[in-house]
Design an enzyme around this catalytic site. Structure first.
Site, PDB file in Angstrom:
ATOM      1  N   SER A 135       0.867  -1.165   0.000  1.00 25.49           N
ATOM      2  CA  SER A 135       0.000   0.000   0.000  1.00 25.49           C
ATOM      3  C   SER A 135       0.912   1.225   0.000  1.00 25.49           C
ATOM      4  O   SER A 135       1.733   1.394   0.897  1.00 25.49           O
ATOM      5  CB  SER A 135      -0.881  -0.019   1.258  1.00 25.49           C
ATOM      6  N   LYS A 161      -1.159  -1.179  -4.414  1.00 26.65           N
ATOM      7  CA  LYS A 161      -2.328  -0.347  -4.104  1.00 26.65           C
ATOM      8  C   LYS A 161      -1.819   1.051  -3.847  1.00 26.65           C
ATOM      9  O   LYS A 161      -0.825   1.226  -3.148  1.00 26.65           O
ATOM     10  CB  LYS A 161      -3.012  -0.928  -2.867  1.00 26.65           C
ATOM     11  N   LYS A 163      -2.887   5.059  -2.653  1.00 25.38           N
ATOM     12  CA  LYS A 163      -3.901   5.873  -1.999  1.00 25.38           C
ATOM     13  C   LYS A 163      -4.306   6.990  -2.948  1.00 25.38           C
ATOM     14  O   LYS A 163      -3.441   7.595  -3.604  1.00 25.38           O
ATOM     15  CB  LYS A 163      -3.318   6.470  -0.717  1.00 25.38           C
ATOM     16  N   ASP A 188      -7.123   3.019  -3.190  1.00 28.29           N
ATOM     17  CA  ASP A 188      -7.852   3.092  -1.917  1.00 28.29           C
ATOM     18  C   ASP A 188      -8.104   4.564  -1.601  1.00 28.29           C
ATOM     19  O   ASP A 188      -7.164   5.349  -1.446  1.00 28.29           O
ATOM     20  CB  ASP A 188      -7.011   2.440  -0.803  1.00 28.29           C
ATOM     21  N   GLU A 213     -11.083   0.754  -3.432  1.00 25.84           N
ATOM     22  CA  GLU A 213     -11.382   0.482  -2.019  1.00 25.84           C
ATOM     23  C   GLU A 213     -12.005   1.699  -1.354  1.00 25.84           C
ATOM     24  O   GLU A 213     -11.467   2.808  -1.444  1.00 25.84           O
ATOM     25  CB  GLU A 213     -10.057   0.089  -1.337  1.00 25.84           C
ATOM     26  N   ASP A 238     -13.695  -1.454   3.030  1.00 22.62           N
ATOM     27  CA  ASP A 238     -12.779  -1.573   4.164  1.00 22.62           C
ATOM     28  C   ASP A 238     -13.513  -0.990   5.378  1.00 22.62           C
ATOM     29  O   ASP A 238     -14.199  -1.728   6.116  1.00 22.62           O
ATOM     30  CB  ASP A 238     -11.476  -0.819   3.829  1.00 22.62           C
ATOM     31  N   LYS A 262      -9.865  -6.790   8.221  1.00 20.47           N
ATOM     32  CA  LYS A 262      -8.892  -6.345   9.217  1.00 20.47           C
ATOM     33  C   LYS A 262      -9.512  -6.722  10.547  1.00 20.47           C
ATOM     34  O   LYS A 262     -10.533  -6.138  10.923  1.00 20.47           O
ATOM     35  CB  LYS A 262      -8.717  -4.819   9.181  1.00 20.47           C
ATOM     36  N   GLY A 290      -4.128  -4.130   6.127  1.00 23.56           N
ATOM     37  CA  GLY A 290      -3.056  -3.826   7.072  1.00 23.56           C
ATOM     38  C   GLY A 290      -3.308  -2.485   7.727  1.00 23.56           C
ATOM     39  O   GLY A 290      -4.044  -1.641   7.193  1.00 23.56           O
TER      40      GLY A 290
HETATM   41  O1  OSB Z   1      -7.072   1.939   4.484  1.00 23.02           O
HETATM   42  O2  OSB Z   1      -6.005   0.149   4.278  1.00 23.02           O
HETATM   43  C1  OSB Z   1      -6.102   1.266   4.775  1.00 23.02           C
HETATM   44  C2  OSB Z   1      -2.991   2.124   6.802  1.00 23.02           C
HETATM   45  C3  OSB Z   1      -3.546   2.754   7.880  1.00 23.02           C
HETATM   46  C4  OSB Z   1      -4.914   2.937   7.928  1.00 23.02           C
HETATM   47  C5  OSB Z   1      -5.701   2.468   6.886  1.00 23.02           C
HETATM   48  C6  OSB Z   1      -5.146   1.806   5.810  1.00 23.02           C
HETATM   49  C7  OSB Z   1      -3.760   1.659   5.758  1.00 23.02           C
HETATM   50  C8  OSB Z   1      -3.057   1.055   4.629  1.00 23.02           C
HETATM   51  C9  OSB Z   1      -1.690   0.507   4.893  1.00 23.02           C
HETATM   52  O3  OSB Z   1      -3.469   1.054   3.501  1.00 23.02           O
HETATM   53  C10 OSB Z   1      -1.659  -0.971   4.902  1.00 23.02           C
HETATM   54  C11 OSB Z   1      -0.352  -1.492   5.441  1.00 23.02           C
HETATM   55  O4  OSB Z   1       0.611  -1.489   4.686  1.00 23.02           O
HETATM   56  O5  OSB Z   1      -0.315  -1.890   6.628  1.00 23.02           O
HETATM   57 MG    MG Z   2      -8.286   0.818   3.163  1.00 25.70          MG
END
Ligand code: OSB
Ligand code: MG
Length: 369
Positions: A135, A161, A163, A188, A213, A238, A262, A290
Site C-alpha cells: 500500500s 495499491k 492511496k 484506496d 477500495e 474496508d 482487518k 493492514g
Molecule cells: O485503508 O487500508 C487502509 C494504513 C492505515 C490505515 C488504513 C489503511 C492503511 C493502509 C496501509 O493502507 C496498509 C499497510 O501497509 O499496513
Molecule cells: Mg483501506
C-alpha cells in the site's frame, strides 16, 4: 483458559517513511500492546487504533481506557472456554472494536501457545506462503510515486495499491499504467469521495483496476450500493465492514464485490472468521488489510491470511517497509516471488525483543487476577 495477568503498554515506533492517505499523514505508530498471561505463557495482541480518530473513531487513548477499565477486568481470573466467545462476552460494551480485538487476539495467541499449536491451525487455516501486496501513500508528484512503485515491484510484491483522493486519482494511476504496464493495481480512497463524484470514479474504469477500495463514507452502504452499478471497477469495502452484520448488509445491497478483512476493525478474530464464512458462502473474494502494524500484529495477520477465503494478495508486507528495527527479530521478510512465510508457531511464533520493547515503551500498567 484462565488469564491470570495482563500487561498493557503504549509503544511508539517511528515509521521508516511517512505514510499519507486521504485522511492525513502518519510518521509514527503509537499503539497499545497487550500481553495476556497464564501459567507463565504469554499471548500478544497489538491494537491498531491510531493516536488520531481519522481512520476510525477509536484512538490509542480510547483503546487504553476501554481495555483498562472494562475489557481487561472482565477477563482476569475468569474461566474462558474459548477465545472465539470473547467478542460475544463483551457485547455490553458497544463499539470499541479495535480495543476488543487487541485483547481477543492476545487471548487467541495465548490459547494457541497453551495448546502448542500454530495460530493458523487454531483459526482453521493451514500454513502456506502468503501473497504480499503493498500500500503506497500519496506522493508529491506522479513521477515520485512511479519510482516508489518500481522499487516495490523489484522486491517481488504481487500487487500495488495506491492511496487516492480528489485531485490525486487519474494522474497517478495513468502514470503507473504508462510506466509499469499491466501490473495488478488498485486504489484506496479511504472514504474521500462523495456520491456526486461518480463520474470521476467511473473515469478510472479505463485503467482496469482490480478494485477501488472504500470510495465513499465510512458508514455509508447505501451510497456504495448506488455507486457500484455505475462503475466497471469492483468496489471493495474496508471502513464500512465493521463486522458480520455489515458484511451481510453490504452483500445484500450489492454495495461491494470484494471485502478487505482487518480483525482490528471488526473486533477480533471471532468476527473476522464469521465474515470469512459469509464471504466463502457467497463466493466473495477476500484479502487481508493492514494497519501499519509492528511484527506482532503483522504475524497475526499472516496467520489469519492462511484461511482459504483469502484469495487476493493482502496489505501484509515486509517489516522493513515500516519499522527498522521491528519489535520482533527476525523481522518479517518478503521472498523474491512476492510471498511471505507464516512464522512457525506455537501461537503467532513471534515475540517482542525485550530490549526493543523497553526502548519503545512510553507507559506500562500490570493487571492481576
Ligand atoms: O485503508 O487500508 C487502509 C494504513 C492505515 C490505515 C488504513 C489503511 C492503511 C493502509 C496501509 O493502507 C496498509 C499497510 O501497509 O499496513
Ligand atoms: Mg483501506
Amino acid at each position: 483458559m484462565r488469564i491470570d495477568a495482563v500487561e498493557l503498554s503504549v509503544v511508539r515506533l517511528p515509521l521508516v517513511r511517512p505514510f499519507e492517505t486521504s485522511f492525513g499523514r502518519m510518521s509514527a505508530r503509537e499503539f497499545v500492546l497487550v500481553a495476556a498471561r497464564q501459567d507463565g505463557v504469554t499471548g500478544w495482541g497489538e491494537c491498531v487504533a491510531d493516536v488520531d480518530p481519522y481512520y476510525s473513531s477509536e484512538t490509542t487513548a480510547t483503546s487504553w481506557h476501554v481495555l483498562a477499565k472494562y475489557l481487561v477486568p472482565s477477563v482476569l481470573g475468569a474461566e474462558i472456554e474459548h477465545p472465539r466467545l470473547l467478542h460475544g462476552f463483551w457485547k455490553r460494551v458497544r463499539g470499541h472494536r479495535m480495543a476488543k480485538a487487541a485483547l481477543e487476539m492476545a487471548a487467541w495467541d495465548l490459547h494457541a501457545r497453551l495448546e502448542r499449536l500454530p495460530l493458523c491451525e487454531v483459526l482453521g487455516g493451514t500454513a502456506r506462503p502468503i501473497a504480499a501486496g503493498v500500500s503506497i501513500g500519496i506522493h508529491e508528484t506522479p513521477a515520485a510515486l512511479v519510482e516508489r512503485v518500481q522499487s516495490e515491484l523489484a522486491e517481488g510484491y504481487r500487487r500495488v495499491k495506491i492511496k487516492i483522493k480528489p485531485g490525486w486519482d487519474r494522474a497517478p494511476v495513468e502514470a503507473i499504467r504508462e510506466t509499469c504496464g499491466d501490473i495488478a493495481l488498485m486504489v484506496d480512497a479511504n472514504a474521500a469521495y462523495q456520491a456526486s463524484d461518480a463520474d470521476v470514479l467511473a473515469e478510472l474504469d479505463r485503467f482496469h483496476l482490480m478494485m477501488i477500495e472504500q470510495p465513499l463514507d465510512y458508514d455509508d452502504l447505501v451510497q456504495h450500493a448506488r455507486l457500484q452499478p455505475s462503475l466497471g471497477t469492483p468496489i471493495c469495502l474496508d471502513e464500512s465492514i465493521t463486522g458480520p452484520q455489515a458484511a451481510l448488509d453490504a452483500l445484500d445491497l450489492e454495495a461491494c464485490r470484494i471485502i478487505n478483512i482487518k480483525p482490528g476493525r471488526m473486533g477480533g478474530f471471532g468476527p473476522s472468521l464469521a465474515v470469512h464464512a459469509i464471504a466463502q458462502e457467497r463466493d466473495i473474494p477476500l484479502w487481508h488489510g493492514g494497519m501499519l502494524e509492528s511484527g506482532i500484529g503483522r504475524a497475526h495477520n499472516l496467520h489469519l491470511s492462511t484461511l482459504p477465503g483469502f484469495v487476493l494478495p493482502g496489505d501484509v508486507a515486509a517489516s522493513r517497509r515500516y519499522f527498522v528495527p521491528d519489535l520482533i527479530d527476525p523481522p518479517i521478510e518478503v521472498a523474491p516471488d512476492g510471498t511471505i512465510a507464516v512464522p512457525a508457531g506455537p501461537g503467532t511464533g513471534v515475540t517482542p525483543m525485550p530490549d526493543r520493547l523497553r526502548a519503545a515503551t512510553l507507559h506500562t500498567e500490570r493487571f492481576c487476577a
